[in-house]
Design a protein around this motif. Structure first.
Motif, mmCIF file in Angstrom:
data_model
loop_
_atom_site.group_PDB
_atom_site.id
_atom_site.type_symbol
_atom_site.label_atom_id
_atom_site.label_comp_id
_atom_site.label_asym_id
_atom_site.label_seq_id
_atom_site.Cartn_x
_atom_site.Cartn_y
_atom_site.Cartn_z
ATOM 1 N N GLU A 22 0.756 -0.821 0.042
ATOM 2 C CA GLU A 22 -0.123 0.109 0.040
ATOM 3 C C GLU A 22 0.547 1.065 0.245
ATOM 4 O O GLU A 22 0.685 2.041 -0.411
ATOM 5 N N ASP A 23 2.195 1.517 0.936
ATOM 6 C CA ASP A 23 3.484 2.241 0.698
ATOM 7 C C ASP A 23 3.164 2.825 -0.190
ATOM 8 O O ASP A 23 3.992 4.137 -0.899
ATOM 9 N N ARG A 24 3.901 1.774 -0.777
ATOM 10 C CA ARG A 24 5.358 1.912 -1.751
ATOM 11 C C ARG A 24 4.145 2.166 -3.351
ATOM 12 O O ARG A 24 4.870 2.904 -4.208
ATOM 13 N N GLY A 58 0.732 2.181 -4.079
ATOM 14 C CA GLY A 58 -0.698 3.309 -3.755
ATOM 15 C C GLY A 58 -1.605 1.068 -4.261
ATOM 16 O O GLY A 58 -2.727 2.467 -4.280
ATOM 17 N N VAL A 59 -1.166 0.896 -3.903
ATOM 18 C CA VAL A 59 -2.607 -0.896 -4.056
ATOM 19 C C VAL A 59 -2.981 -0.578 -2.921
ATOM 20 O O VAL A 59 -2.232 -1.118 -2.110
ATOM 21 N N TYR A 60 -3.620 -1.521 -3.248
ATOM 22 C CA TYR A 60 -5.453 -1.242 -1.911
ATOM 23 C C TYR A 60 -5.799 -2.199 -1.842
ATOM 24 O O TYR A 60 -6.853 -2.776 -2.903
#
Length: 56
Positions: A6-8, A10-12
């Motif tokens: 998620e952090d690297r 932006g995939v949730y």
């Protein structure tokens, strides 16, 4: 690992499918309650069933 993705990137995650290694109660609670990700994980029951006999 989920948080790093998620952090690297932006995939949730919306759902999670996994093997039985993540079928622990703590992992299921983390996915479902803390991260709001419905887990689709096979959980093997280790309890004894008394309503089924081996004679069937």
């Amino acid at each position: 690992m989920i948080e790093r993705v998620e952090d690297r990137f932006g995939v949730y995650l919306e759902r999670l499918a996994s093997g039985t290694g993540y079928g622990l109660a703590e992992a299921l609670e983390w996915f479902a309650c803390e991260r709001n990700i419905p887990p689709h994980i096979t959980v093997f029951g280790k309890s004894v069933r008394y309503d089924v006999s081996d004679d069937n």
